[in-house]
Design an enzyme around this catalytic site. Structure first.
Site, PDB file in Angstrom:
ATOM      1  N   ASP A  38      -4.981  13.348   9.929  1.00 34.00           N
ATOM      2  CA  ASP A  38      -5.803  12.787   8.712  1.00 34.00           C
ATOM      3  C   ASP A  38      -6.109  11.089   9.265  1.00 34.00           C
ATOM      4  O   ASP A  38      -5.909   9.996   8.985  1.00 34.00           O
ATOM      5  CB  ASP A  38      -4.010  12.302   8.332  1.00 34.00           C
ATOM      6  CG  ASP A  38      -4.925  12.164   6.351  1.00 34.00           C
ATOM      7  OD1 ASP A  38      -5.710  12.852   5.899  1.00 34.00           O
ATOM      8  OD2 ASP A  38      -3.891  11.202   6.003  1.00 34.00           O
TER       9      ASP A  38
ATOM     10  N   GLY B 181       0.542  -1.824   0.119  1.00 35.34           N
ATOM     11  CA  GLY B 181       0.015   0.275  -0.110  1.00 35.34           C
ATOM     12  C   GLY B 181       0.733   1.179   0.107  1.00 35.34           C
ATOM     13  O   GLY B 181       2.599   0.918  -0.263  1.00 35.34           O
TER      14      GLY B 181
ATOM     15  N   LYS C  84       7.150   1.533   6.155  1.00 37.33           N
ATOM     16  CA  LYS C  84       6.952   2.068   5.737  1.00 37.33           C
ATOM     17  C   LYS C  84       7.934   2.793   5.005  1.00 37.33           C
ATOM     18  O   LYS C  84       8.793   3.408   5.612  1.00 37.33           O
ATOM     19  CB  LYS C  84       5.807   2.780   6.539  1.00 37.33           C
ATOM     20  CG  LYS C  84       5.642   4.403   5.914  1.00 37.33           C
ATOM     21  CD  LYS C  84       4.593   4.845   7.062  1.00 37.33           C
ATOM     22  CE  LYS C  84       3.008   5.219   7.037  1.00 37.33           C
ATOM     23  NZ  LYS C  84       2.617   6.079   8.482  1.00 37.33           N
TER      24      LYS C  84
ATOM     25  N   GLY D  86       1.667   5.187   2.550  1.00 42.29           N
ATOM     26  CA  GLY D  86       1.045   5.704   4.130  1.00 42.29           C
ATOM     27  C   GLY D  86       0.910   7.150   3.180  1.00 42.29           C
ATOM     28  O   GLY D  86       1.312   7.308   2.390  1.00 42.29           O
ATOM     29  N   GLY D  87       1.261   8.049   3.693  1.00 45.23           N
ATOM     30  CA  GLY D  87       1.015   9.415   3.574  1.00 45.23           C
ATOM     31  C   GLY D  87       1.962   9.701   2.817  1.00 45.23           C
ATOM     32  O   GLY D  87       2.191  10.389   2.678  1.00 45.23           O
ATOM     33  N   PHE D  88       3.567   9.323   3.364  1.00 44.05           N
ATOM     34  CA  PHE D  88       4.642   9.324   2.250  1.00 44.05           C
ATOM     35  C   PHE D  88       5.452   8.939   2.066  1.00 44.05           C
ATOM     36  O   PHE D  88       6.442   9.039   1.670  1.00 44.05           O
ATOM     37  CB  PHE D  88       5.513  10.393   3.717  1.00 44.05           C
ATOM     38  CG  PHE D  88       5.689   9.289   4.817  1.00 44.05           C
ATOM     39  CD1 PHE D  88       6.753   8.259   4.902  1.00 44.05           C
ATOM     40  CD2 PHE D  88       5.195  10.002   6.095  1.00 44.05           C
ATOM     41  CE1 PHE D  88       7.269   7.975   5.654  1.00 44.05           C
ATOM     42  CE2 PHE D  88       5.619   9.100   7.342  1.00 44.05           C
ATOM     43  CZ  PHE D  88       6.440   7.921   7.765  1.00 44.05           C
ATOM     44  N   GLY D  89       5.192   7.391   1.204  1.00 48.39           N
ATOM     45  CA  GLY D  89       5.490   7.087   0.778  1.00 48.39           C
ATOM     46  C   GLY D  89       4.796   5.108   0.393  1.00 48.39           C
ATOM     47  O   GLY D  89       4.182   5.147   1.741  1.00 48.39           O
ATOM     48  N   PRO D  90       5.851   4.522   0.262  1.00 46.67           N
ATOM     49  CA  PRO D  90       5.219   3.121  -0.315  1.00 46.67           C
ATOM     50  C   PRO D  90       5.186   2.343   0.792  1.00 46.67           C
ATOM     51  O   PRO D  90       5.922   2.520   1.977  1.00 46.67           O
ATOM     52  CB  PRO D  90       5.155   2.274  -1.265  1.00 46.67           C
ATOM     53  CG  PRO D  90       7.140   3.065  -1.636  1.00 46.67           C
ATOM     54  CD  PRO D  90       6.901   4.604  -1.164  1.00 46.67           C
ATOM     55  N   VAL D  91       3.936   1.475   1.341  1.00 41.22           N
ATOM     56  CA  VAL D  91       4.448   0.131   2.430  1.00 41.22           C
ATOM     57  C   VAL D  91       4.715  -0.570   1.906  1.00 41.22           C
ATOM     58  O   VAL D  91       3.271  -1.116   1.107  1.00 41.22           O
ATOM     59  CB  VAL D  91       3.653   0.537   3.486  1.00 41.22           C
ATOM     60  CG1 VAL D  91       2.881  -0.663   4.486  1.00 41.22           C
ATOM     61  CG2 VAL D  91       2.964   2.028   3.685  1.00 41.22           C
TER      62      VAL D  91
END
Ligand SMILES: *[C@@H]1O[C@H](CO)[C@@H](O)[C@H](O)[C@H]1NC(C)=O
Ligand SMILES: *[C@@H]1O[C@H](CO)[C@@H](O)[C@H](O)[C@H]1NC(C)=O
Ligand SMILES: *[C@@H]1O[C@H](CO)[C@@H](O)[C@H](O)[C@H]1NC(C)=O
Ligand SMILES: *[C@@H]1O[C@H](CO)[C@@H](O)[C@H](O)[C@H]1NC(C)=O
Ligand SMILES: *[C@@H]1O[C@H](CO)[C@@H](O)[C@H](O)[C@H]1NC(C)=O
Ligand SMILES: *[C@@H]1O[C@H](CO)[C@@H](O)[C@H](O)[C@H]1NC(C)=O
Ligand SMILES: *[C@@H]1O[C@H](CO)[C@@H](O)[C@H](O)[C@H]1NC(C)=O
Ligand SMILES: *[C@@H]1O[C@H](CO)[C@@H](O)[C@H](O)[C@H]1NC(C)=O
Ligand SMILES: *[C@@H]1O[C@H](CO)[C@@H](O)[C@H](O)[C@H]1NC(C)=O
Ligand SMILES: *[C@@H]1O[C@H](CO)[C@@H](O)[C@H](O)[C@H]1NC(C)=O
Ligand SMILES: *[C@@H]1O[C@H](CO)[C@@H](O)[C@H](O)[C@H]1NC(C)=O
Ligand SMILES: CC(=O)N[C@H]1CO[C@H](CO)[C@@H](O)[C@@H]1O
Length: 785
Positions: A593, A475, A496, A477-482
């Site tokens: 958020d 997935g 993350k 997240g707010g600032f990059g891939p997970v």
């Protein structure tokens, strides 16, 4: 053909692989050991035997006796000499290696202990600590817990680590990790240019430093018995800290040193200063300018800096105090441990070539250290308690102020701390630093408690994540891939990873690290550690088996898997989590958020709040904060925040209300459309509620619903999304309302963000605001969240 060379060595036994061994742990006088024989410690942890380097790929040798004198065939053996020395002799009975005892031992017994220590004792003092000789006093390239690295000052005996020459050659190589006690005690890793930081405490290991009159050393302990650790000086010149779990026996690198750019020796050249949190990291010391400005601008620091105005031994000179630094390398220095700081200053002024001075205090005695010539390898620590103060000689014209801090009585302990800790600062501490920096910069009254965030080595993470392959991507997240992966312990983790070249992301990363490390609650997703190596910024989380809430509630089939009872539990869980953030935790935290995709579900479908990249800590007296960048997710943002960037706990309440309506309806607020009107989900719910038809909002998936409870939830949801923040209930009331069916609920007023374009019910919203709200939403959509 090469003849196999044999060495005697110690290595760890993997019990799970080799099974129980029946070998003895002692060798007594009269006995001997030849190739193929071994000693095994009673706890089956360590084994002593013979090996040939080429044929032993998967073993980790902790100690090698005859490093530079290999046996040339397999006919050598280990036995005792008539003096009681433990000796390794070759076929022609020449001694190849000896324990070289200073006194004769009549009845020697050698024993391999469970710590990995090979000890030699008198038979009569068996089981005592009266060792006549011990392998721990003669380390090879590996430091095991309990081993000392450092000096017996009185007899001038040093224990240090020396790397192997190469992968297959255990003879002493080019790199030595040692404690240099010439001048100030400091650790040195020769060969690659590195002086300074080493390991700091973390949940797995605990380093202990001992600086006494007779002994000065580093020793470390393992704080958790389920782990085994070793510190290795590898043959390419790195220090690596390895950790293995006693269950899996696979060694993982927890970290290696040097680990940040400022660790590189003289990273910023002569008279430069390295600050890891700055960009660029290098700067000239005050009063100095780059020697070759063009190269400096190209981030080539090798040329270093030179004085803007040369010093020429006039009275017009003074000193600039630089606090919290790692002092320059002792290339040309003078040390006197009997001087006060004032005397030290005077001494420096007296000598025209003296460029800087510092207190040499390490053991609580005042002292004076002078530098002549260039100041090399100065590094600034962000944390107040680390490093030392350095006084740099400058012409008066360059001085903003001249410090006269000599009169200040410093605490012995602080000096000890700074001198020692400065050497032992690692990236683990770096996590703390960011934390301190941001929390301090908020000026809040939060008491700093040590949050130990384990630091993961990049190699470990890359390994666990399968090289960040597409397959492990789960997935964003707010600032990059997970990504998803398995740690060496077998634990599933979600990782993350901050996208590169994202400055904004870096700030979010820092914010998230700080926050989660501080907040511990079972409703919040657990942070296991972080990794900040090179340009990588990575957070390691517990893995949540059941994805996130949006995965279920907005899907026409999966929604069946979350029945009303479960949804209600989840709602209460989220509410309690927010209550904790807003009121119960030591900090007041606003998530900013909150949305369905940020509610993760664990194996038992209990909610966990995640993604604190945008979260804000509020100081005690702050009520509302204005921000220039409006970030968050449209459809969950309160009008006040979306319109003019003001946010408070009530902005989270708005998002919670939105989320609640989504949980009940199974519809997304964003992108909601209805055949007969143009309202948002919010407007839709409001209209139906006003018309006493609230049940029509309810998700068709909910076959088991308890109507009064669902209706209550809609009611509470509408209370949360009211247009004016003051009307919205606090989290504590919401928790009470959800938990107590007889608690009475006030009547909700018009929500914010109805977003209707028909004339219906528009009286309450001015044209102006409507326009605004549309702008706000489209603007934040650009943020791409
Ligand atoms: C110690 O000495 C006693 C008596 O000589 C002997 O029986 C025993 O085996 C010795 N122990 C070891 C470990 O060598
Ligand atoms: C044993 O060691 C001695 C001295 O190092 C050496 O001269 C001799 O050749 C060695 N013998 C064998 C069989 O390796
Ligand atoms: C053995 O120890 C003595 C002092 O105890 C020392 O002078 C000598 O060099 C040592 N020999 C070896 C081979 O290490
Ligand atoms: C720092 O490292 C360099 C290069 O390895 C070495 O020459 C120097 O002596 C070291 N200085 C200190 C203070 O450890
Ligand atoms: C030595 O350690 C460094 C840092 O962990 C690693 O990059 C390097 O590959 C190691 N060298 C060898 C030969 O394993
Ligand atoms: C860096 O600068 C130095 C002089 O300051 C120069 O000699 C060297 O060639 C430069 N290195 C690179 C890679 O440009
Ligand atoms: C340091 O001062 C003490 C007491 O003033 C004196 O006894 C000692 O000899 C001095 N040591 C040095 C190295 O000057
Ligand atoms: C200054 O200090 C250096 C290094 O200790 C020394 O060689 C030199 O003689 C000193 N000069 C004066 C004038 O004291
Ligand atoms: C020494 O430097 C100062 C400025 O720092 C200058 O004013 C003065 O003239 C210099 N003296 C000599 C003798 O060069
Ligand atoms: C990170 O936190 C700081 C301080 O709490 C705040 O000023 C800043 O806006 C936050 N950054 C982001 C991207 O949320
Ligand atoms: C539930 O709410 C009612 C009405 O406000 C109140 O009297 C009662 O004490 C509450 N019960 C609990 C368990 O809080
Ligand atoms: C609804 C759902 O997917 N539940 C799963 C949650 O995770 C546990 C553990 O992995 C599974 O057993 C459930 O099937």
């Amino acid at each position: 053909m090469e003849t196999p060379t044999l060495f005697i060595c110690l290595y760890i036994i993997c019990l799970s692989v080799f099974g129980l061994s029946t070998a003895a742990d002692t060798l007594s006088s009269g006995q001997s050991m030849k190739d193929g024989d071994k000693l095994v410690s009673t706890g089956q942890s360590f084994e002593l035997g013979f090996f040939s380097p080429g044929n032993s790929k998967n073993r980790n040798f902790f100690w090698v006796a005859n490093r530079d004198k290999p046996l040339t065939d397999s006919h050598g053996f280990l036995t005792f000499s008539h003096d009681g020395d433990l000796v390794l002799v070759n076929q022609s009975k020449s001694v190849v290696w000896s324990s070289n005892l200073s006194r004769v031992v009549k009845n020697p017994v050698a024993q391999l202990l469970d710590t990995g220590n090979l000890v030699l004792r008198e038979n009569s003092s068996l089981n005592s600590d009266d060792y006549r000789w011990q392998g721990f006093d003669h380390p090879s390239d590996t430091l095991l817990p309990g081993m000392k690295l450092g000096w017996d000052v009185k007899i001038g005996f040093e224990r240090c680590l020396t790397s192997w020459k190469s992968k297959d050659d255990p003879s002493p190589g080019d790199y030595t990790f040692r404690l240099n006690i010439n001048g100030l005690p400091r650790f040195e890793l020769f060969g690659i240019q590195y002086n300074g930081s080493s390991m700091a405490s973390n949940p797995v290991i605990k380093p202990l430093f001992f600086y006494g009159e007779n002994q000065m050393y580093l020793l470390y302990e393992v704080s958790k018995s389920e782990f085994i650790i070793r510190l290795l000086t590898n043959h390419t010149g790195w220090l690596q800290l390895y950790v293995a779990s006693t269950r899996s026996n696979a060694w993982n690198i927890m970290y290696s040193i040097p680990n940040d750019k400022c660790d590189a020796y003289g990273a910023c050249g002569a008279n430069g200063i390295c600050r890891i949190n700055r960009d660029p990291i290098c700067d000239c010391l005050k009063g100095f300018v780059p020697k070759s400005p063009e190269q400096w601008d190209l981030l080539n620091w090798t040329g270093g800096c030179t004085r803007r105005i040369p010093i020429n031994c006039t009275k017009e000179e003074g000193f600039l105090k630089l606090a919290n630094v790692k002092i320059p390398d002792l290339l040309e220095f003078w040390l006197n441990n009997n001087m006060s700081l004032e005397e030290c200053e005077a001494e420096c002024l007296k000598n025209c070539s003296c460029t800087a001075y510092a207190n040499s205090d390490v053991r609580g005695v005042s002292g004076c250290l002078l530098w002549f010539g260039s100041l090399l390898d100065v590094k600034e620590y962000k944390e107040d308690n680390y490093g030392q103060a350095l006084y740099i000689r400058l012409p008066k014209s360059e001085l903003d102020f001249v410090h006269n801090s000599a009169k200040k009585k410093r605490m012995v302990i602080a000096i000890l701390m700074s001198a020692i800790a400065a050497l032992f600062l690692s990236a683990t501490v770096y996590c703390h630093q960011i934390q301190n920096r941001i929390i301090k910069s908020k000026g809040s009254k939060i008491k700093e408690e040590d949050v130990d965030l384990p630091l993961f080595d990049l190699a470990t993470i890359v390994n666990a994540m399968n090289g960040f392959s597409e397959d492990s991507l789960i997935g964003a997240g707010g600032f990059g891939p997970v990504y998803k992966g398995n740690l060496f312990t077998g634990q599933e983790v979600a990782v993350k990873r901050l996208s590169r070249d994202s400055r904004q992301g870096l700030e979010e990363f820092e914010n998230e690290t700080i926050l989660i490390a501080k907040l511990q609650h079972r409703i919040l997703v657990g942070l296991l550690g972080c990794c900040m190596e090179r340009d990588e910024r990575i957070l390691v989380y517990e893995y949540m088996q059941n994805k996130s809430l949006d995965y279920f509630i907005f899907d026409s089939e999966k929604c069946l898997l979350l029945d009303w009872e479960k949804r209600f539990d989840i709602t209460i869980g989220i509410a309690r989590g927010l209550l904790y953030l807003h009121h119960d935790s030591r900090l007041q935290v606003i998530h900013r958020d909150l949305k369905a995709s940020n509610i993760l579900l664990d194996g038992s479908l209990s909610p966990r709040i995640s993604d604190f990249g945008l979260a804000r800590i509020f100081a005690g007296d702050e009520k509302e904060v204005k921000t220039r960048r409006i970030i968050g997710t449209s459809g969950y943002m309160s009008p006040k925040y979306a319109f003019d960037g003001k946010f408070s706990v009530k902005s989270d309440i708005f998002s919670f209300g939105m989320l609640l309506l989504e949980i009940v309806s199974g519809k997304r607020n964003r992108g909601f459309c209805h055949p007969s009107h143009q309202h948002s989900l919010l407007g839709h719910a409001w209209l139906l509620w006003s018309a006493n038809r609230a049940t029509e909002v309810i998700d068709g998936c909910l076959y088991d619903l308890v109507e009064p409870q669902v209706q209550r939830c809609i009611h509470i949801g509408l209370l949360c999304v009211q247009k004016f923040a003051n009307d919205r209930p606090a989290m504590s009331s919401i928790v009470a309302m959800l938990g107590n069916e007889s608690a009475s609920l006030p009547r909700p007023k018009q929500p914010g963000f109805i977003m209707e374009r028909s004339s219906m019910d528009s009286s309450a919203i001015s044209k102006h605001e409507e326009l605004h709200s549309i702008n706000a939403v489209s603007m934040t959509t650009l943020d791409g969240r």
